[in-house]
Scaffold this active site. Structure first.
Site, PDB file in Angstrom:
ATOM      1  N   GLU A   1     -18.713 -27.142 -10.057  1.00  0.00           N
ATOM      2  CA  GLU A   1     -19.149 -28.097 -11.073  1.00  0.00           C
ATOM      3  C   GLU A   1     -18.302 -29.350 -10.856  1.00  0.00           C
ATOM      4  O   GLU A   1     -17.160 -29.423 -11.290  1.00  0.00           O
ATOM      5  CB  GLU A   1     -18.924 -27.533 -12.483  1.00  0.00           C
ATOM      6  CG  GLU A   1     -19.520 -28.425 -13.545  1.00  0.00           C
ATOM      7  CD  GLU A   1     -18.961 -28.183 -14.939  1.00  0.00           C
ATOM      8  OE1 GLU A   1     -19.689 -28.397 -15.913  1.00  0.00           O
ATOM      9  OE2 GLU A   1     -17.781 -27.805 -15.071  1.00  0.00           O
TER      10      GLU A   1
ATOM     11  N   ASP B   1     -15.428 -24.218 -12.538  1.00  0.00           N
ATOM     12  CA  ASP B   1     -15.542 -25.122 -13.667  1.00  0.00           C
ATOM     13  C   ASP B   1     -14.766 -26.433 -13.445  1.00  0.00           C
ATOM     14  O   ASP B   1     -13.635 -26.400 -12.946  1.00  0.00           O
ATOM     15  CB  ASP B   1     -14.949 -24.380 -14.886  1.00  0.00           C
ATOM     16  CG  ASP B   1     -15.177 -25.071 -16.200  1.00  0.00           C
ATOM     17  OD1 ASP B   1     -16.328 -25.158 -16.632  1.00  0.00           O
ATOM     18  OD2 ASP B   1     -14.185 -25.546 -16.809  1.00  0.00           O
TER      19      ASP B   1
HETATM   20  C1  NOJ Z   1     -17.687 -26.987 -18.301  1.00  0.00           C
HETATM   21  C2  NOJ Z   1     -18.244 -25.807 -19.010  1.00  0.00           C
HETATM   22  O1  NOJ Z   1     -19.572 -25.580 -18.586  1.00  0.00           O
HETATM   23  C3  NOJ Z   1     -18.154 -26.118 -20.486  1.00  0.00           C
HETATM   24  O2  NOJ Z   1     -18.859 -25.200 -21.274  1.00  0.00           O
HETATM   25  C4  NOJ Z   1     -16.700 -26.197 -20.866  1.00  0.00           C
HETATM   26  O3  NOJ Z   1     -16.599 -26.602 -22.213  1.00  0.00           O
HETATM   27  C5  NOJ Z   1     -15.937 -27.196 -19.997  1.00  0.00           C
HETATM   28  N1  NOJ Z   1     -16.282 -27.112 -18.617  1.00  0.00           N
HETATM   29  C6  NOJ Z   1     -14.465 -26.983 -20.117  1.00  0.00           C
HETATM   30  O4  NOJ Z   1     -14.096 -25.775 -19.508  1.00  0.00           O
END
Ligand code: NOJ
Length: 478
Positions: A243, A181
């Site tokens: 990500e 993430d």
């Molecule tokens: C990306 C995640 O996909 C999202 O759902 C989340 O709110 C943020 N990162 C923070 O962790």
């Protein structure tokens, strides 16, 4: 590598299958539905967070990296899920949330030095709007997302050790890797300097306030790859998909330690052949793309591209070279929930998270209780009905999963009429008509698959359709 051409199915545990009637999905529920994934033909599932959490960001605010939140089950349920997945040849990927913990994680009170503090806030912005700083005991702590998600200090060796321990914990229990993430927010300027005014476009959509700033200090610090190296060190051999909210031209340092990064240029492209082509061209200039068109943060295929284009979007997603991530429900063309309702998520993302629709019953077979969010249109759109129908979106997605194994390496973008996206993968050519009119399509050879019967009319594609053909491609003469 098993993942190089894999399709990873994203399960949002809260909304996939409830096994105990409390209206919230759980790990046992996921295990009960694994046959669907095996039948569909995906290679792996990625579970969004199921760790203990006060759920301010539905699990992306972790309060224990080595546990299961009671609403989702127990560690035994996790072990059983991994074993059941293995029996079906499915791998299980987890979600690593390294950038921040929950504010209720014991670390926040026991080890305040593991977090990032300042006497006064700088101009850094939270991804959800407003300042990235909140006050606690007379000082300010950094939160790149909600205030309930304080950012960890990845330059602190104790943080790295604790996170490596958590990473190993799940790999030892059978996880095959992680989706990581918010990597772009993992490390920031140690001097906490203000982000300067923007001088050039970022290359991906930002909020109006973010667009005014060059986001050079609040994220993507030059030593981020060093943190990724430490992550890799703990789980050598596992799949790591990042990500990284950056245009693909800037992925290189991250890909030294990650296997792939989500291709945000394509995720944000509008349903227009030129825009799609530009995004694919830019992203495939280097290896490392993990394709994704929807997830729990963005609209689903049907809502984003229109119901008439959802099948073509699935065809594109599943015929590009490299791993693809398919969000639960997209295989049946499930739509988003009603907009503007953000009862639970303050950033307004509830509408992407309505429960999976398994059958035509009022709660779509998701729960025997009161679902935490209602089904959107289970009577009209559900797995059970579509399984029986060879013309359904579900059947198309299943066929695409078989077909993609036959596609050649790499991608060659083809010249095509305006509004048509076309590319070749070895002997197969794929063409997608993004317009509402019939358009010529450069499809050679024999028709292999079309998004609906009669999509290919001679050498032209019907409005809003796509097709795959196979034939011999001779090199041009001379
Ligand atoms: C990306 C995640 O996909 C999202 O759902 C989340 O709110 C943020 N990162 C923070 O962790």
């Amino acid at each position: 590598m098993w993942w190089e051409n894999a399709v990873v199915y994203q399960v949002y545990p809260r909304s996939f299958q409830d096994s105990d009637g409390d209206g919230v999905g759980d790990l046992r529920g996921i295990a009960e539905r694994l046959d669907h994934l095996a039948w569909l033909g995906v290679d792996a599932l990625w579970l969004s967070p199921f760790y203990p959490s006060p759920m301010h960001d539905f699990g992306y605010d972790v309060s224990d990296y080595k546990g299961v939140d009671p609403v989702f089950g127990t560690l035994d349920d996790f072990d059983a899920l991994v074993a059941a997945a293995r029996e079906r040849g499915l791998r299980v990927l987890l979600d690593l949330v390294p950038c921040h913990t929950s504010i209720e994680h014991p670390w926040f009170s026991e080890h305040p030095d593991w977090y990032i503090w300042a006497d006064e806030p700088n101009n850094w912005l939270s991804a959800f709007g407003g300042s990235a700083w909140s006050k606690r005991n007379g000082r300010y702590y950094l939160h790149s997302f909600y205030p309930e998600q304080p950012d960890l200090d990845w330059r602190n060796p104790d943080v790295i050790a604790a996170m490596q321990d958590a990473l190993e914990f799940w790999i030892d229990r059978g996880a095959a890797g992680y989706r990581i993430d918010a990597i772009d927010r993992l490390l920031k300027d140690p001097g906490l300097r203000d982000d300067p005014p923007a001088t050039e476009a970022f290359g991906l959509p930002l909020s109006a306030k973010e667009e005014k700033l060059a986001l050079t200090h609040s994220r993507n610090a030059p030593d981020t790859p060093e943190a990724l190296r430490r992550i890799r060190e703990a789980v050598d051999g596992a799949l790591l998909v990042g990500e990284v909210y950056l245009p693909s031209a800037k992925w290189q340092p991250y890909l030294e330690h990650l296997d792939a990064a989500f291709a945000f240029e394509l995720l944000h492209a509008s349903w227009d052949a030129d825009a799609l082509r530009r995004a694919i061209e830019a992203t495939t200039r280097r290896p490392g793309a993990a394709w994704v068109l929807s997830n729990h943060d963005f609209g689903r295929l049907v809502t984003r591209f229109g119901a008439e284009n959802a099948r073509s979007a699935a065809m594109m997603l599943l015929t590009l070279p490299g791993p693809a991530f398919l969000y639960q429900g997209d295989e049946i063309g499930q739509g988003d929930g009603p907009g503007g309702q953000c009862e639970f998520d303050r950033a307004g993302r509830d509408r992407y998270r309505h429960p999976m629709q398994w059958d035509a019953s009022p709660a779509g077979g998701f729960t025997t209780g009161e679902p935490w969010l209602p089904a959107v249109d289970a009577e009209r759109t559900n797995v059970e009905a579509q399984r029986e129908d060879p013309r359904s979106m579900l059947s198309l997605v299943r066929d695409l999963l078989t077909l993609r194994r036959l596609l050649g390496e790499g991608i060659e973008l083809l010249d095509a009429a305006p509004g048509v996206l076309a590319y070749r993968r070895g002997d197969h050519s794929i063409a997608i008509n993004t317009t509402a009119e019939e358009r010529p399509a450069p499809l050679d050879g024999e028709l292999v698959l079309e998004t609906e019967p009669g999509a290919l009319r001679g050498r032209a594609l019907a409005p809003h359709t796509a097709a795959v053909a196979m034939g011999l491609h001779l090199p041009p003469m001379g």
